[in-house]
Enzyme design. Structure first.
Site, PDB file in Angstrom:
ATOM      1  N   CYS A 272      27.919  -0.851  33.514  1.00  0.00           N
ATOM      2  CA  CYS A 272      29.106  -1.781  32.777  1.00  0.00           C
ATOM      3  C   CYS A 272      28.793  -3.195  32.987  1.00  0.00           C
ATOM      4  O   CYS A 272      29.015  -3.997  32.498  1.00  0.00           O
ATOM      5  CB  CYS A 272      30.341  -1.489  33.706  1.00  0.00           C
ATOM      6  SG  CYS A 272      30.881   0.180  33.145  1.00  0.00           S
TER       7      CYS A 272
ATOM      8  N   HIS B  41      34.690  -7.996  32.655  1.00  0.00           N
ATOM      9  CA  HIS B  41      34.411  -6.689  32.187  1.00  0.00           C
ATOM     10  C   HIS B  41      35.841  -6.056  32.094  1.00  0.00           C
ATOM     11  O   HIS B  41      36.772  -6.172  33.045  1.00  0.00           O
ATOM     12  CB  HIS B  41      33.666  -5.938  33.281  1.00  0.00           C
ATOM     13  CG  HIS B  41      33.526  -4.414  32.920  1.00  0.00           C
ATOM     14  ND1 HIS B  41      33.488  -3.841  31.733  1.00  0.00           N
ATOM     15  CD2 HIS B  41      33.734  -3.420  33.803  1.00  0.00           C
ATOM     16  CE1 HIS B  41      33.171  -2.547  31.952  1.00  0.00           C
ATOM     17  NE2 HIS B  41      33.502  -2.201  33.180  1.00  0.00           N
TER      18      HIS B  41
ATOM     19  N   ASN C 202      37.665   0.982  28.573  1.00  0.00           N
ATOM     20  CA  ASN C 202      36.545   0.511  29.184  1.00  0.00           C
ATOM     21  C   ASN C 202      35.225   1.081  28.267  1.00  0.00           C
ATOM     22  O   ASN C 202      34.820   2.147  28.017  1.00  0.00           O
ATOM     23  CB  ASN C 202      36.409   1.185  30.700  1.00  0.00           C
ATOM     24  CG  ASN C 202      35.209   0.726  31.398  1.00  0.00           C
ATOM     25  OD1 ASN C 202      34.370   0.070  30.636  1.00  0.00           O
ATOM     26  ND2 ASN C 202      35.169   1.174  32.531  1.00  0.00           N
TER      27      ASN C 202
END
Ligand code: UT7
Length: 319
Positions: A114, A246, A276
């Site tokens: 990520c 994020h 996500n």
């Protein structure tokens, strides 16, 4: 003469299919209420079968290229942050290079889960500053749905697919990427990982996450890294126009904003629509805010992310 790298333009792509929390209710033992309360996610996009990460990356890159007004021959490098490449090799980056008709030049993938886009941006910035490249496509692209166990409610409700891209180019101004900050702590690798891999099980495996532990680390490490960015650049939070975090969990995002004393109307939030998307989440959020007119040229942006590894990072950008 000092050289910096600036973001010339952005682009993104989301697959057509939208999977809502309601849809998930019929797949696993979950509720829309639980998902919204714990994560802020309402829906996510899921790539079609055969629509691999390179397809998403190419579409996002094409959008960025169109809005740049550049000719493909004027781009001399491609860096793709991804955890879900089409194949073990070649890289997604060489597929983007071929599809866009770019001339030979550096093209490679970066794997930091990520945090991947921040890592890729940092590598591209360094290569531009060193004179190795002049104009680079930096992409975050993921087909996270390919790593999900659709029977595991603790992970399958969290992730989505998509891609975002920026064109980073050499500039003689003092603007652009002002600082990047990269970290990893491999001792924490068993908090978030896949159950397989090419050199072990021979398949990609599925995502396994110790959510609470990752959450705790994310809140602490994001607070520390944003402080580091402020100190390094000698700025105060009120000078930041937008936090572009994020997009994993709205509670982590609002926790970081709170630490910075920033109201949520200066925070780009897309987690409710995208879920996500790992390395794609920051460039997707960035492009969404640019396209909507929220983020404007000249504004100061703070990007930050944390992911499997654990890896984490941040970048301060004069857009
Ligand atoms: O992008 C990489 C970085 N990743 C992150 O930043 C993610 C960080 N972690 C998180 O976002 C959160 O920890 C989660 C959203 C993953 C989980 O939220 P939580 O508040 O930490 O919940 P939990 O894991 O402690 O689970 C609470 C309860 C459990 O039930 P019991 O043991 O209390 O009876 C779970 O079994 O919720 C249950 N649960 C669910 N219930 C309904 C777990 N998943 C679900 C679900 N639907 N999908």
């Amino acid at each position: 003469m000092s050289i910096s790298s600036v973001i010339r333009c952005t682009g993104s792509y989301l697959p057509d299919r939208v999977l809502t929390n309601k849809d998930l209710e019929s797949m696993v033992d979950t509720t829309d209420e639980w998902i919204v309360q714990r994560t802020g996610i309402k829906e996510r996009h899921i790539a079609a079968e055969g629509e691999g990460t390179s397809v998403l990356a190419i579409k996002a890159a094409q959008k960025a290229l169109e809005s740049s007004g550049l000719n493909p021959s004027e781009i001399n490098g491609v860096i793709v942050a991804t955890t879900t490449p089409d194949q073990s090799f070649p890289s997604v980056a060489v597929k983007v290079q071929a599809a866009l008709g770019l001339n030979p030049g550096p093209a490679f993938d970066v794997q930091a889960v990520c945090s991947g886009f921040i890592y890729a941006l940092s590598v591209a910035d360094s290569m531009i500053r060193s004179g190795a490249m002049e104009r680079v496509l930096v992409i975050g692209a993921e087909k996270m749905s390919s790593l999900l166990n659709w029977e595991d409610r603790t992970t399958c409700v969290l992730f989505g697919d998509g891609a975002g891209a920026v064109i980073l180019e050499k500039s003689e101004s003092q603007d652009g990427i002002l600082s990047t900050h990269l970290y990893a702590d491999g001792k924490l690798n068993d908090l978030l990982y896949t159950s397989g891999g090419v050199s072990t099980t021979g398949d990609a495996g599925h995502i396994v996450m110790h959510g609470k532990e990752v959450f705790k680390n994310a809140v602490g490490l994001m607070a520390d890294i944003v402080q580091e960015v402020l100190e390094k650049n000698k700025i105060t939070p009120d000078q930041i126009d937008w936090l572009v975090p994020h997009q994993a969990n709205l509670r982590i995002i609002s926790g970081t904003a709170e630490k910075l004393n920033m109201s949520m109307d200066r925070v780009v939030v897309t987690v409710h629509k995208h879920g996500n998307t790992s390395a794609a989440s920051i460039p997707l959020a960035l492009d969404t805010a640019v396209q909507s007119g929220a983020i404007k040229k000249g504004q100061l942006l703070l990007l930050e992310a944390l992911g499997g590894g654990l890896t984490w990072g941040a970048a301060l950008v004069r857009f």
